[in-house]
Scaffold this active site. Structure first.
Site, PDB file in Angstrom:
ATOM      1  N   GLU A 181       0.887  -1.238  -0.025  1.00 52.51           N
ATOM      2  CA  GLU A 181       0.144   0.018   0.283  1.00 52.51           C
ATOM      3  C   GLU A 181       0.815   1.534   0.026  1.00 52.51           C
ATOM      4  O   GLU A 181      -0.050   1.759   0.706  1.00 52.51           O
ATOM      5  CB  GLU A 181      -0.982   0.059   1.430  1.00 52.51           C
ATOM      6  CG  GLU A 181      -1.835  -1.365   0.985  1.00 52.51           C
ATOM      7  CD  GLU A 181      -2.952  -1.593   2.362  1.00 52.51           C
ATOM      8  OE1 GLU A 181      -2.692  -0.189   2.887  1.00 52.51           O
ATOM      9  OE2 GLU A 181      -3.529  -1.789   2.546  1.00 52.51           O
ATOM     10  N   GLU A 288      -5.694 -10.770  -1.802  1.00 50.16           N
ATOM     11  CA  GLU A 288      -6.500 -10.743  -0.799  1.00 50.16           C
ATOM     12  C   GLU A 288      -8.473 -10.929  -0.995  1.00 50.16           C
ATOM     13  O   GLU A 288      -9.418  -9.932  -0.024  1.00 50.16           O
ATOM     14  CB  GLU A 288      -6.120  -9.417   0.589  1.00 50.16           C
ATOM     15  CG  GLU A 288      -5.345  -8.969   1.071  1.00 50.16           C
ATOM     16  CD  GLU A 288      -4.590  -8.217   1.421  1.00 50.16           C
ATOM     17  OE1 GLU A 288      -5.908  -7.615   2.250  1.00 50.16           O
ATOM     18  OE2 GLU A 288      -3.562  -7.928   2.203  1.00 50.16           O
TER      19      GLU A 288
HETATM   20  C1  XIL Z   1      -6.287  -7.112   8.258  1.00 51.94           C
HETATM   21  C2  XIL Z   1      -6.786  -7.820   9.432  1.00 51.94           C
HETATM   22  O1  XIL Z   1      -7.120  -8.609   8.084  1.00 51.94           O
HETATM   23  C3  XIL Z   1      -6.658  -7.614  10.455  1.00 51.94           C
HETATM   24  O2  XIL Z   1      -7.210  -8.961  11.186  1.00 51.94           O
HETATM   25  C4  XIL Z   1      -5.897  -7.004  10.857  1.00 51.94           C
HETATM   26  O3  XIL Z   1      -7.107  -6.680  12.344  1.00 51.94           O
HETATM   27  C5  XIL Z   1      -5.684  -5.813  10.507  1.00 51.94           C
HETATM   28  O4  XIL Z   1      -5.695  -6.258   8.991  1.00 51.94           O
HETATM   29  N1  XIL Z   1      -4.603  -5.000   3.686  1.00 51.94           N
HETATM   30  C6  XIL Z   1      -4.076  -6.462   3.962  1.00 51.94           C
HETATM   31  C7  XIL Z   1      -4.356  -6.645   5.298  1.00 51.94           C
HETATM   32  O5  XIL Z   1      -2.974  -5.528   3.577  1.00 51.94           O
HETATM   33  O6  XIL Z   1      -3.109  -7.040   6.250  1.00 51.94           O
HETATM   34  C8  XIL Z   1      -5.285  -5.780   6.322  1.00 51.94           C
HETATM   35  O7  XIL Z   1      -5.471  -7.417   7.097  1.00 51.94           O
HETATM   36  C9  XIL Z   1      -6.024  -6.055   5.123  1.00 51.94           C
HETATM   37  C10 XIL Z   1      -6.000  -4.737   4.313  1.00 51.94           C
END
Ligand code: XIL
Length: 403
Positions: A181, A288
């Site tokens: 990001e 994701e």
């Molecule tokens: C999220 C997790 O799913 C949560 O458990 C945590 O509290 C915050 O992070 N983008 C990403 C991930 O790259 O690492 C994030 O994961 C979601 C958004």
């Protein structure tokens, strides 16, 4: 130590084309990455074919594994993850605030456990994530009395962290989300302001990739972001990645997070993004994927973008209406059909969690909602989306549309 012997997978013919006997798939000859305890083979009972088997000739199909699963507090989700998926991303256990919360004090336990489980299963581990503006302790950027560190000190800490972590998992973690990001959502700037950028300068990204490559030259190195499959963010991502590649920065793939919402599909934008990243010579990982069925103003996955829920913000507390489940299944199917069309480029599709109950979207961007963003329900049963995906996997795809 070697991975367990391969278990036979016997397909039963019609009438139930997707059913299989003895699902377990083990990769022969995989090198062991931990002192893995070997697990017994699962019952040779009849069960539906696993997603990982359905897509085995196409791409890896992954899931995020929570720390609850790795700490023995959610065995059901862990079993589901291992039965259905062949790539595991630790949802939180390899983030800097877990691995090195205090300088010099490493906590490897949960991440090592994941590596060990993946080794038993012949699954791929994806490291997530080395360099991010979230879930990264402040000590990286602070010197004596909390004063900001110099560029030299910050760069040294960045390199040391990456060298240590990538080195620890060398040969076991095959893919790394090196930088997460870094591109801004604002039309006025390319890079997001982050503590790493403030401390080091714009080259923190290139330096991170160089350090990761030096620590494990065989690992696939990924630049990961949300909404980089959307038109507003794609052009500057393409331009930025091209500039890195022109400088010889060792980057192999783009990670498209794909945190989608049911009411905002944009498949054409995602397909265009895949083509443009492919044209740079990069692979694409869907890192994701989830499809929220709930409304929110926020369109991205900036984890600090919190909203307050109104009265109508949590409509499905008592269950997901079948028509919404069907709509979600259709969008998942269309997305996978598109990924399959580009399977020469799309090498992994990871769903952000095994089942709805533990999805981060139940608490993001509004806390305490009941979302249904994933493929399996809260009891671990397949939702309509799973059957839609099995159908997509069984349908021949047109020739790859990529150059
Ligand atoms: C999220 C997790 O799913 C949560 O458990 C945590 O509290 C915050 O992070 N983008 C990403 C991930 O790259 O690492 C994030 O994961 C979601 C958004």
């Amino acid at each position: 130590m070697r991975s367990p012997a391969a278990f036979k997978s016997l397909k039963i013919q019609a009438p139930k084309r997707y059913w299989t006997l003895g699902l377990s798939l083990a990769l022969l000859g995989a090198t062991s990455c931990a002192n893995a305890q070997q697990t017994p083979p699962p019952d040779a009972a009849m069960k539906p074919i696993a997603l990982k088997d359905a897509f085995k000739n196409d791409f890896l199909i992954g899931t995020a594994v929570s720390y609850q699963s790795l700490q023995g507090n959610d065995d059901a989700s862990l079993a589901l993850a291992r039965a259905q998926f062949n790539a595991f991303t630790p949802e939180n256990s390899m983030k800097p605030d877990t691995l090195e919360r205090n300088e010099g004090e490493f906590r490897w336990k949960d991440a090592d456990h994941l590596v060990e489980l993946a080794d038993q299963d012949g699954a791929t581990v994806v490291g997530h994530t080395l360099v991010w503006h979230q879930q990264t302790p402040r000590w990286f950027f602070q010197g004596e009395n909390g004063a900001p560190v110099t560029r030299e000190v910050a760069l040294e800490r960045l390199r040391k962290y990456i060298t240590t972590v990538v080195g620890h998992f060398k040969g076991c973690v095959k893919q790394w989300d090196v930088v997460n990001e870094a591109i801004s959502d604002s039309p006025n700037e390319v890079l997001r302001p982050t503590p790493w950028r403030t401390a080091i300068g714009d080259d923190y990204i290139a330096e991170a990739f160089r350090a990761a490559h030096a620590a494990d030259p065989d690992a696939i190195l990924i630049y990961n972001d949300y909404n980089n499959d959307r038109n507003y963010k794609r052009p500057k991502t393409v331009a930025f990645l091209k500039s890195l590649l022109d400088q010889g920065v060792p980057i192999n793939a783009v990670g498209m997070q794909c945190h989608w919402q049911l009411d905002k599909p944009a498949l054409d934008e995602t397909e265009e993004a895949i083509k443009q990243y492919a044209a740079l010579g990069l692979k694409v990982m869907v890192t994701e994927f989830d499809i929220s069925v709930l409304k929110s103003r926020n369109q991205g996955a900036d984890i600090t973008a919190r909203e307050n829920g109104g009265n109508d913000s949590n409509p499905y507390v008592n269950g997901l209406p079948p028509e919404v489940a069907a709509q979600q299944a259709d969008l998942y199917k269309q997305a996978f059909e598109m990924f399959l069309r580009h399977k020469d480029v799309v090498r992994r599709v990871t769903i952000w969690g095994p089942q709805d109950g533990t999805s981060w979207l139940n608490n993001y961007p509004i806390r305490g909602r009941t979302d249904y963003a994933l493929l399996f329900d809260r009891e671990g049963k397949p939702k309509p989306a799973v059957f839609a995906l099995l159908q997509a996997a069984a349908t021949p795809v047109a020739a790859p549309a990529n150059p």
